[in-house]
Design a protein around this motif. Structure first.
Motif, mmCIF file in Angstrom:
data_model
loop_
_atom_site.group_PDB
_atom_site.id
_atom_site.type_symbol
_atom_site.label_atom_id
_atom_site.label_comp_id
_atom_site.label_asym_id
_atom_site.label_seq_id
_atom_site.Cartn_x
_atom_site.Cartn_y
_atom_site.Cartn_z
ATOM 1 N N GLY B 80 0.807 -1.214 0.000
ATOM 2 C CA GLY B 80 0.000 0.000 0.000
ATOM 3 C C GLY B 80 0.838 1.262 0.000
ATOM 4 N N PHE B 81 1.705 1.384 -0.953
ATOM 5 C CA PHE B 81 2.596 2.550 -1.009
ATOM 6 C C PHE B 81 1.795 3.839 -1.124
ATOM 7 C CE2 PHE B 81 5.144 -1.012 -2.562
ATOM 8 C CZ PHE B 81 6.244 -0.911 -1.736
ATOM 9 N N ASP B 82 0.730 3.765 -1.919
ATOM 10 C CA ASP B 82 -0.129 4.918 -2.128
ATOM 11 C C ASP B 82 -0.668 5.428 -0.790
ATOM 12 O OD1 ASP B 82 -1.527 6.804 -3.406
ATOM 13 O OD2 ASP B 82 -3.144 5.494 -4.119
ATOM 14 N N ASP B 83 -1.192 4.488 0.017
ATOM 15 C CA ASP B 83 -1.798 4.869 1.306
ATOM 16 C C ASP B 83 -0.758 5.444 2.253
ATOM 17 O OD1 ASP B 83 -4.143 4.010 0.321
ATOM 18 O OD2 ASP B 83 -3.972 1.976 1.152
ATOM 19 N N VAL B 84 0.443 4.886 2.222
ATOM 20 C CA VAL B 84 1.494 5.363 3.113
ATOM 21 C C VAL B 84 1.847 6.813 2.784
ATOM 22 C CG1 VAL B 84 3.918 5.061 3.680
ATOM 23 C CG2 VAL B 84 2.419 3.081 3.563
ATOM 24 N N VAL B 85 1.990 7.088 1.486
ATOM 25 C CA VAL B 85 2.328 8.450 1.059
ATOM 26 C C VAL B 85 1.191 9.400 1.431
ATOM 27 C CG1 VAL B 85 2.756 9.942 -0.917
ATOM 28 C CG2 VAL B 85 3.853 7.706 -0.790
ATOM 29 N N THR B 86 -0.054 8.976 1.168
ATOM 30 C CA THR B 86 -1.205 9.813 1.478
ATOM 31 C C THR B 86 -1.236 10.154 2.967
ATOM 32 O OG1 THR B 86 -2.381 8.683 -0.288
ATOM 33 C CG2 THR B 86 -3.700 10.013 1.207
ATOM 34 N N ALA B 87 -0.976 9.150 3.798
ATOM 35 C CA ALA B 87 -0.979 9.366 5.243
ATOM 36 C C ALA B 87 0.081 10.390 5.622
ATOM 37 C CB ALA B 87 -0.725 8.045 5.960
ATOM 38 N N ALA B 88 1.237 10.299 4.986
ATOM 39 C CA ALA B 88 2.324 11.216 5.308
ATOM 40 C C ALA B 88 1.947 12.644 4.942
ATOM 41 C CB ALA B 88 3.595 10.794 4.569
ATOM 42 N N ILE B 89 1.258 12.815 3.791
ATOM 43 C CA ILE B 89 0.828 14.166 3.401
ATOM 44 C C ILE B 89 -0.229 14.677 4.369
ATOM 45 C CG2 ILE B 89 -0.193 15.580 1.578
ATOM 46 C CD1 ILE B 89 0.836 13.451 -0.413
ATOM 47 N N ALA B 90 -1.201 13.805 4.674
ATOM 48 C CA ALA B 90 -2.309 14.195 5.531
ATOM 49 C C ALA B 90 -1.818 14.662 6.889
ATOM 50 C CB ALA B 90 -3.281 13.029 5.677
ATOM 51 N N ALA B 91 -0.684 14.103 7.322
ATOM 52 C CA ALA B 91 -0.147 14.469 8.625
ATOM 53 C C ALA B 91 0.193 15.950 8.693
ATOM 54 C CB ALA B 91 1.082 13.623 8.923
ATOM 55 N N LEU B 92 0.466 16.560 7.535
ATOM 56 C CA LEU B 92 0.839 17.969 7.516
ATOM 57 C C LEU B 92 -0.354 18.885 7.326
ATOM 58 C CD1 LEU B 92 4.035 17.718 5.284
ATOM 59 C CD2 LEU B 92 3.921 18.059 7.759
ATOM 60 N N ILE B 93 -1.519 18.314 7.013
ATOM 61 C CA ILE B 93 -2.703 19.138 6.751
ATOM 62 C C ILE B 93 -3.645 19.043 7.929
ATOM 63 C CG2 ILE B 93 -4.628 19.562 5.181
ATOM 64 C CD1 ILE B 93 -2.982 18.028 3.051
ATOM 65 N N PRO B 94 -3.830 20.157 8.658
ATOM 66 C CA PRO B 94 -4.761 20.112 9.787
ATOM 67 C C PRO B 94 -6.160 19.798 9.283
ATOM 68 C CG PRO B 94 -3.499 22.170 9.753
ATOM 69 C CD PRO B 94 -3.239 21.491 8.477
ATOM 70 N N GLY B 95 -6.857 18.914 9.955
ATOM 71 C CA GLY B 95 -8.236 18.613 9.603
ATOM 72 C C GLY B 95 -8.401 17.702 8.412
ATOM 73 N N ALA B 96 -7.325 17.095 7.972
ATOM 74 C CA ALA B 96 -7.465 16.165 6.855
ATOM 75 C C ALA B 96 -8.186 14.924 7.327
ATOM 76 C CB ALA B 96 -6.086 15.793 6.314
ATOM 77 N N ASP B 97 -9.124 14.501 6.524
ATOM 78 C CA ASP B 97 -9.951 13.383 6.941
ATOM 79 C C ASP B 97 -9.700 12.201 6.020
ATOM 80 O OD1 ASP B 97 -11.841 11.667 7.800
ATOM 81 O OD2 ASP B 97 -13.533 12.779 6.901
ATOM 82 N N LEU B 98 -9.077 11.151 6.556
ATOM 83 C CA LEU B 98 -8.771 9.993 5.726
ATOM 84 C C LEU B 98 -9.755 8.859 5.962
ATOM 85 C CD1 LEU B 98 -4.872 9.811 5.836
ATOM 86 C CD2 LEU B 98 -6.364 10.897 4.162
ATOM 87 N N SER B 99 -10.806 9.178 6.719
ATOM 88 C CA SER B 99 -11.700 8.083 7.102
ATOM 89 C C SER B 99 -12.551 7.634 5.916
ATOM 90 C CB SER B 99 -12.588 8.530 8.251
ATOM 91 O OG SER B 99 -13.356 9.637 7.826
ATOM 92 N N ASN B 100 -12.836 8.566 5.002
ATOM 93 C CA ASN B 100 -13.656 8.128 3.868
ATOM 94 C C ASN B 100 -12.856 8.206 2.571
ATOM 95 O OD1 ASN B 100 -13.839 10.793 2.704
ATOM 96 N ND2 ASN B 100 -15.178 11.270 4.434
ATOM 97 N N ARG B 101 -13.378 7.558 1.610
ATOM 98 C CA ARG B 101 -12.748 7.405 0.304
ATOM 99 C C ARG B 101 -12.517 8.772 -0.360
ATOM 100 N NH1 ARG B 101 -12.285 3.511 -3.618
ATOM 101 N NH2 ARG B 101 -12.757 4.319 -5.685
ATOM 102 N N GLU B 102 -13.534 9.632 -0.240
ATOM 103 C CA GLU B 102 -13.469 10.959 -0.861
ATOM 104 C C GLU B 102 -12.304 11.758 -0.291
ATOM 105 O OE1 GLU B 102 -14.519 13.756 -3.530
ATOM 106 O OE2 GLU B 102 -15.291 11.695 -3.343
ATOM 107 N N GLY B 103 -12.202 11.756 1.038
ATOM 108 C CA GLY B 103 -11.155 12.510 1.723
ATOM 109 C C GLY B 103 -9.781 11.989 1.343
ATOM 110 N N ARG B 104 -9.639 10.649 1.285
ATOM 111 C CA ARG B 104 -8.349 10.054 0.927
ATOM 112 C C ARG B 104 -7.944 10.498 -0.473
ATOM 113 N NH1 ARG B 104 -10.069 5.344 3.414
ATOM 114 N NH2 ARG B 104 -10.635 4.349 1.436
ATOM 115 N N ARG B 105 -8.931 10.519 -1.377
ATOM 116 C CA ARG B 105 -8.601 10.856 -2.754
ATOM 117 C C ARG B 105 -8.160 12.306 -2.868
ATOM 118 N NH1 ARG B 105 -12.910 8.867 -6.541
ATOM 119 N NH2 ARG B 105 -13.723 10.980 -6.635
#
Lengths: 253, 424
Positions: B80-105
């Motif tokens: 899941g390289f994609d998910d790992v990278v996404t998580a790393a980006i989200a960590a820098l964005i306050p209020g990023a919501d990865l719980s749903n598909r839309e937010g992850r995308r």
């Protein structure tokens, strides 16, 4: 007169339809200087170029008649012009050294003909040829410099050295001094005298004084005909033909 | 002519008219040159203005935790390289919501699609990284690149903008976190082509052009010189050689697309050579370059003074020795100049390469002349046709690269000419 080196019999030269040489027959003596004189366009250079088949390089030029070098027909199918030109060297009107070093200019002939076995022999030929052309003392310290850097007179002597280096038997000179000043001309004249001891020298010249100074025999050409041929003294002092007289006395040409 | 005027007066009267003509001629000449310089300046300016955006590429640097839960050493290169990278980006964005598909995308769309492959290659090369946190720098995707370079106007109504306010806000958070940088875009030269402009580069096109030009040179140079030497020095002057000469001159004027059709029919159709291959491209370009080289070589051979030929012939050199020992070396500067100019023409030639298929979309560079490839001009053609905004500046940048090569080749021609030119 020395034994005959070259004999020409009924030579005609055509450039396309026009005839440049008409039925010329003459014998050229070995180890002497023969001068061809005559007004511009009289065919003297054309005839000279028949003697080493330089006219072969002109497409529209056609030569008939019989020219023999030591009794051998030079236009025979068995004669390779390459070999003939190694035997009959040529010096041209305008000094034309190769854009190479002085050494390479002189060494070119021996190299292409394979005359030497090693470097030492080649060095010797280069030196003796430059000495024979009275140029050695002037260039011995700069043999590696370009031949085109020499003065006009030196260039022409370089060309003579280059011609001598292939060890020819005959040397043809086509107005060799027309681009030179009187001092350089005098040097070449001396050189031609020297060369006559070893070679059959044939020189085309516009300068009647040069013809008189250097040559043993002189041929006068007019409009493609050879008008008169004889001892130089006789041609200049006591010409048999009226045309010759008017030319050598400076009234035409 | 009035007899009352002396010749000197007549000369004087004509002086003004002659001067006027002289000045008119000079003005026209300067005007023509100025117009040419203006046009060239205009071309270069527009290309540079547009192309400069492609010289840098917006990158994102994030701390990636290579989560063993997502990436397992025994399943590499899957993971899941994609998910790992996404998580790393989200960590820098306050209020990023990865719980749903839309937010992850939304978050994952900030990074280039290539980011996950970059990470994958790193991990595959060194599986010990699994479980560690590493700093990873990767290109952002094209719209965000445009945004950061100011090519997307924030004042535009949201509906007409490529990024909505929420997307811009997320990116601004990344900028505020100091994760965004714009290093020089070496990928433009060293990446192969890609559907994603932020990843697309010219390596494939450069390799294709290199192989094609090499083939062209190896074939056209010896053949062209050989043909020119024979025609100029050895061929008898007759109807056949006249006919050949006329046809060579005609060949130089044949439109290049015709050569492409010929190559398609002969090289690919009859000989069965591979499509899209730089080798076939090189053969086609060689056909086009041959007349140029032959004409340039013949002109250079003609320019060698006859006195040099006579000198060598008079010494008993054979015709072959005269040509190879004297005439050819003296003609070399002219021949090289003609050849390089011919090759420069070939480098910019597009139409024949399109016909033999050198405009295929390929994401890897050719490693031999027989691999399918694009070439510089066909790559420009491809990019100019691409809808993504990022390709606009990349097209200009690619044209600048092509122009740079042309200028270098022409400079080389001048340098060689100066270097080998000799007096006689």
């Amino acid at each position: 007169m020395n034994p005959t080196k070259i004999s020409a019999c009924n030579v005609n030269v055509f450039y396309g339809a026009s005839q440049a040489i008409k039925d010329v027959s003459l014998e050229l003596a070995d180890k002497s200087v023969t001068a061809f004189i005559g007004p511009s366009g009289c065919g003297k250079s054309t005839f000279l170029r028949c003697l080493n088949r330089m006219n072969d390089t002109i497409d529209i030029c056609r030569v008939t008649g019989d020219i023999r070098l030591d009794g051998q027909d030079i236009n025979a199918a068995s004669v390779d012009p390459v070999q003939l030109r190694a035997q009959v060297g040529m010096v041209f009107q305008k000094p034309n050294p190769f854009p190479k070093s002085i050494y390479d200019n002189v060494a070119y002939g021996p190299r292409i003909h394979g005359l030497t076995q090693n470097r030492t022999e080649l060095d010797e030929i280069v030196e003796s040829s430059l000495r024979a052309a009275a140029l050695w003392d002037e260039v011995k310290d700069r043999l590696r410099q370009p031949g085109t850097g020499l003065s006009g007179g030196q260039q022409q002597r370089l060309c003579i050295a280059r011609a001598i280096a292939t060890r020819p038997e005959v040397i043809l000179m086509d107005e060799p001094c027309s681009a030179l000043d009187p001092i350089a001309t005098a040097q070449i004249d001396d050189l031609i005298h020297q060369m006559a001891q070893d070679f059959c020298v044939i020189i085309v010249t516009h300068s009647m004084s040069q013809a008189r100074r250097v040559s043993d025999r002189t041929a006068y050409f007019h409009m493609g005909n050879m008008v008169e041929y004889g001892e130089t003294e006789q041609i200049f002092i006591n010409p048999r033909e009226k045309l010759t007289e008017t030319y050598v006395s400076g009234r035409i040409g | 002519m009035t007899p009352s005027r002396t010749p000197m007066q007549q000369v004087q009267a004509s002086l003004a008219r002659r001067r006027r003509k002289q000045i008119t001629l000079q003005v026209l000449g300067i005007g023509a040159i100025s117009a040419a310089i203006l046009m060239l300046g205009l071309l270069l300016t527009t290309l540079t203005l547009s192309g400069r955006h492609a010289l840098t590429q917006t990158h994102l640097t994030v701390q990636v935790f290579i989560d063993p839960a997502e990436i397992r050493a025994d399943r590499l290169p899957r993971g899941g390289f994609d998910d790992v990278v996404t998580a790393a980006i989200a960590a820098l964005i306050p209020g990023a919501d990865l719980s749903n598909r839309e937010g992850r995308r939304e978050v994952s769309a900030i990074s280039s699609n290539g980011a996950q492959f970059l990470l994958r290659d790193l991990v595959v090369a060194n599986p010990a990284l699994i479980g560690q946190t590493i700093a990873l720098r990767f290109p952002v995707s094209d719209p965000y690149d445009q945004l950061f370079k100011g090519l997307i106007d924030r004042a535009t109504p949201e509906a007409n903008r490529r990024l909505n306010d929420a997307q811009i806000a997320r990116f601004d958070a990344l900028v505020a976190a100091g994760a965004v940088s714009t290093p020089l875009n070496w990928g433009l030269l060293f990446n192969a082509d890609s559907r994603f402009p932020e990843l697309a580069g010219l390596r494939g096109a450069l390799m294709g052009s290199f192989w094609a030009l090499l083939t062209c040179f190896v074939i056209a140079f010896p053949l062209g010189i050989g043909a020119a030497i024979w025609l100029e020095e050895f061929a008898p002057r007759n109807r056949i050689s006249d006919l050949i000469e006329v046809n060579i001159n005609n060949l130089a004027a044949v439109p290049s697309v015709v050569f492409g059709l010929l190559a398609l029919a002969v090289f690919i159709g009859w000989f069965g050579l591979p499509r899209s291959a730089p080798f076939v491209g090189g053969l086609t370009l060689a056909l086009m370059t041959l007349p140029t080289i032959i004409i340039a070589t013949r002109a250079a051979l003609k320019a060698v003074p006859p006195s040099i030929r006579e000198a060598a012939l008079g010494l008993g050199a054979s015709r072959q020795q005269v040509v190879f020992g004297h005439v050819l070396p003296l003609a070399m500067p002219g021949i090289l100049t003609g050849t390089i100019i011919g090759l420069a023409q070939a480098l910019g030639e597009t139409a024949p390469l399109l016909l033999i298929g050198m405009n295929a979309f390929l994401t890897s560079a050719a490693t031999s002349p027989f691999d399918a490839s694009t070439a510089l001009p066909t790559q420009i053609f491809l990019w100019a046709d691409s809808p993504e905004r990022g390709f606009v500046s990349r097209t200009s940048a690619a044209i600048l690269v092509l122009l740079t090569f042309l200028i270098v080749m022409n400079a080389l021609a001048i340098a060689l000419r100066k270097r080998f030119e000799r007096k006689w």
